[in-house]
Design a protein around this motif. Structure first.
Motif, PDB file in Angstrom:
ATOM      1  N   ALA A 125       0.778  -1.123   0.190  1.00 45.33           N
ATOM      2  CA  ALA A 125       0.202  -0.081  -0.024  1.00 45.33           C
ATOM      3  C   ALA A 125       1.010   1.323  -0.230  1.00 45.33           C
ATOM      4  N   LYS A 126       0.347   2.297  -0.660  1.00 45.59           N
ATOM      5  CA  LYS A 126       1.386   3.515  -0.967  1.00 45.59           C
ATOM      6  C   LYS A 126       1.614   4.049   0.473  1.00 45.59           C
ATOM      7  N   ASN A 127       0.706   4.035   1.635  1.00 44.85           N
ATOM      8  CA  ASN A 127       0.910   4.560   2.946  1.00 44.85           C
ATOM      9  C   ASN A 127       2.015   3.817   3.680  1.00 44.85           C
ATOM     10  N   GLU A 128       2.494   2.434   3.089  1.00 42.89           N
ATOM     11  CA  GLU A 128       3.370   1.446   3.980  1.00 42.89           C
ATOM     12  C   GLU A 128       4.787   1.479   3.262  1.00 42.89           C
ATOM     13  N   ARG A 129       4.706   2.211   2.147  1.00 40.06           N
ATOM     14  CA  ARG A 129       5.883   2.009   1.332  1.00 40.06           C
ATOM     15  C   ARG A 129       7.215   2.654   2.275  1.00 40.06           C
ATOM     16  N   ARG A 130       8.359   1.955   1.916  1.00 42.27           N
ATOM     17  CA  ARG A 130       9.592   2.577   2.366  1.00 42.27           C
ATOM     18  C   ARG A 130       9.685   2.072   3.896  1.00 42.27           C
ATOM     19  N   LYS A 131       9.072   1.134   4.285  1.00 37.99           N
ATOM     20  CA  LYS A 131       9.217   0.296   5.530  1.00 37.99           C
ATOM     21  C   LYS A 131       9.773  -0.892   5.382  1.00 37.99           C
ATOM     22  N   ASP A 132      10.394  -1.342   4.409  1.00 35.30           N
ATOM     23  CA  ASP A 132      11.115  -2.631   4.394  1.00 35.30           C
ATOM     24  C   ASP A 132      10.027  -3.813   4.150  1.00 35.30           C
ATOM     25  N   TYR A 133       8.780  -3.416   3.906  1.00 30.61           N
ATOM     26  CA  TYR A 133       7.660  -4.419   3.804  1.00 30.61           C
ATOM     27  C   TYR A 133       7.836  -5.369   2.520  1.00 30.61           C
ATOM     28  N   GLY A 134       8.559  -4.667   1.529  1.00 31.51           N
ATOM     29  CA  GLY A 134       8.545  -5.283   0.068  1.00 31.51           C
ATOM     30  C   GLY A 134       9.588  -6.493   0.384  1.00 31.51           C
ATOM     31  N   ASN A 135      10.594  -6.218   1.086  1.00 28.49           N
ATOM     32  CA  ASN A 135      11.558  -7.390   1.430  1.00 28.49           C
ATOM     33  C   ASN A 135      11.114  -8.230   2.188  1.00 28.49           C
ATOM     34  N   ALA A 136      10.291  -8.138   3.184  1.00 29.56           N
ATOM     35  CA  ALA A 136       9.623  -8.953   4.086  1.00 29.56           C
ATOM     36  C   ALA A 136       8.569  -9.903   3.267  1.00 29.56           C
ATOM     37  N   LEU A 137       7.797  -9.214   2.532  1.00 30.46           N
ATOM     38  CA  LEU A 137       6.803  -9.813   1.785  1.00 30.46           C
ATOM     39  C   LEU A 137       7.375 -10.947   0.877  1.00 30.46           C
ATOM     40  N   LEU A 138       8.219 -10.411   0.096  1.00 32.56           N
ATOM     41  CA  LEU A 138       8.890 -11.283  -0.932  1.00 32.56           C
ATOM     42  C   LEU A 138       9.656 -12.519  -0.214  1.00 32.56           C
ATOM     43  N   ALA A 139      10.207 -12.316   0.828  1.00 28.41           N
ATOM     44  CA  ALA A 139      10.950 -13.435   1.678  1.00 28.41           C
ATOM     45  C   ALA A 139       9.600 -14.531   2.154  1.00 28.41           C
ATOM     46  N   LEU A 140       8.642 -13.892   2.327  1.00 29.10           N
ATOM     47  CA  LEU A 140       7.547 -14.731   3.071  1.00 29.10           C
ATOM     48  C   LEU A 140       6.928 -15.706   1.871  1.00 29.10           C
ATOM     49  N   LEU A 141       6.971 -14.796   0.848  1.00 25.54           N
ATOM     50  CA  LEU A 141       6.335 -15.369  -0.277  1.00 25.54           C
ATOM     51  C   LEU A 141       7.055 -16.716  -0.868  1.00 25.54           C
ATOM     52  N   LEU A 142       8.414 -16.400  -0.765  1.00 26.51           N
ATOM     53  CA  LEU A 142       9.457 -17.516  -1.433  1.00 26.51           C
ATOM     54  C   LEU A 142       9.278 -18.475  -0.463  1.00 26.51           C
ATOM     55  N   GLN A 143       8.995 -18.322   0.800  1.00 18.77           N
ATOM     56  CA  GLN A 143       8.823 -19.690   1.907  1.00 18.77           C
ATOM     57  C   GLN A 143       7.428 -20.301   1.389  1.00 18.77           C
ATOM     58  N   GLU A 144       6.423 -19.578   0.938  1.00 23.97           N
ATOM     59  CA  GLU A 144       5.276 -20.317   0.416  1.00 23.97           C
ATOM     60  C   GLU A 144       5.343 -21.128  -0.668  1.00 23.97           C
ATOM     61  N   CYS A 145       6.415 -20.468  -1.638  1.00 23.74           N
ATOM     62  CA  CYS A 145       6.636 -21.095  -2.918  1.00 23.74           C
ATOM     63  C   CYS A 145       7.448 -22.507  -2.587  1.00 23.74           C
ATOM     64  N   GLU A 146       8.225 -22.651  -1.318  1.00 28.37           N
ATOM     65  CA  GLU A 146       9.030 -23.814  -1.165  1.00 28.37           C
ATOM     66  C   GLU A 146       7.879 -24.610  -0.662  1.00 28.37           C
ATOM     67  N   LYS A 147       7.031 -24.129   0.313  1.00 31.35           N
ATOM     68  CA  LYS A 147       5.808 -25.193   0.905  1.00 31.35           C
ATOM     69  C   LYS A 147       5.128 -25.764  -0.132  1.00 31.35           C
ATOM     70  N   LEU A 148       4.717 -24.965  -1.230  1.00 28.11           N
ATOM     71  CA  LEU A 148       3.719 -25.388  -2.175  1.00 28.11           C
ATOM     72  C   LEU A 148       4.441 -26.180  -3.434  1.00 28.11           C
ATOM     73  N   GLN A 149       5.987 -26.202  -3.152  1.00 26.97           N
ATOM     74  CA  GLN A 149       6.810 -27.126  -4.340  1.00 26.97           C
ATOM     75  C   GLN A 149       6.687 -26.474  -5.590  1.00 26.97           C
ATOM     76  N   VAL A 150       6.733 -25.041  -5.625  1.00 24.76           N
ATOM     77  CA  VAL A 150       7.061 -24.359  -7.126  1.00 24.76           C
ATOM     78  C   VAL A 150       8.361 -24.037  -7.099  1.00 24.76           C
ATOM     79  N   SER A 151       8.909 -24.748  -8.048  1.00 19.18           N
ATOM     80  CA  SER A 151      10.443 -24.551  -8.290  1.00 19.18           C
ATOM     81  C   SER A 151      10.745 -25.062  -9.933  1.00 19.18           C
ATOM     82  N   PRO A 152      11.328 -24.034 -10.388  1.00 21.76           N
ATOM     83  CA  PRO A 152      11.871 -22.901 -10.140  1.00 21.76           C
ATOM     84  C   PRO A 152      11.002 -21.741  -9.803  1.00 21.76           C
TER      85      PRO A 152
END
Length: 180
Positions: free
Chosen positions: A118-145
């Motif tokens: 969200a525009k009002n939540e940017r520049r708080k490192d949320y993008g980094n955390a969100l991508l990291a968590l999405l990558l964890q979900e990819c591993e759980k869902l066996q999405v590779s590459p």
């Protein structure tokens, strides 16, 4: 995939006393999530937000459609199954998607993971955390590459992808395509 980096990010989040997590979309998700989507552009930095400017009833219908798309048997040659998540830090701050497979078009220009903050939540490192968590979900869902496309002119997202271990796979005129 560099899951170790994602685990480190999750640990750092916990050490900061923040309770950031992904919440899988459900058809019952209410007003706070609707408001989040109104704070993300319709086509912003390559992320499509169909709900921007929807009224609340249209949003509720979209929730049902998005929930249906999470079924691995959903889709055809043009549509692929995808799971939608909310990024939560005491309140919704972002949205992310994991596509369970890619079609020919998405292999050329697209990816398995996409997110927006969200525009009002940017520049708080949320993008980094969100991508990291999405990558964890990819591993759980066996999405590779895992593949992600980022507009070349989106410096912040390109940095986030590299910070999370994404390797430049190829480039188009407008996008960098990364893989894990």
């Amino acid at each position: 995939m560099k899951i170790l980096d994602s685990i480190i990010v999750t640990k750092l989040i916990a050490e900061e006393g923040r309770i950031m997590k992904l919440i899988k979309l459900t058809p019952q998700d209410g007003q706070p999530y609707y408001q989040l989507l109104q704070n993300i552009g319709r086509f912003e930095n390559g992320f499509e937000n169909k709900v921007k400017d929807y009224d609340y009833e249209q949003y509720l219908q979209w929730l049902i459609e998005a929930d249906t798309q999470a079924d691995p048997s959903f889709g055809d040659e043009k549509m692929v199954p995808q799971v939608t998540y909310w990024m939560w830090d005491g309140h919704p701050v972002g949205i992310g998607r994991v596509r369970l497979r890619l079609n020919a078009q998405l292999l050329e220009s697209g990816g398995n993971v996409a997110y927006a903050i969200a525009k009002n939540e940017r520049r708080k490192d949320y993008g980094n955390a969100l991508l990291a968590l999405l990558l964890q979900e990819c591993e759980k869902l066996q999405v590779s590459p895992v593949q992600a496309s980022v507009n070349k002119d989106n410096e912040a997202s390109n940095k986030v992808v590299v910070k999370n271990g994404g390797c430049l796979f190829k480039q188009t005129n407008i996008e960098n395509i990364y893989r894990w």
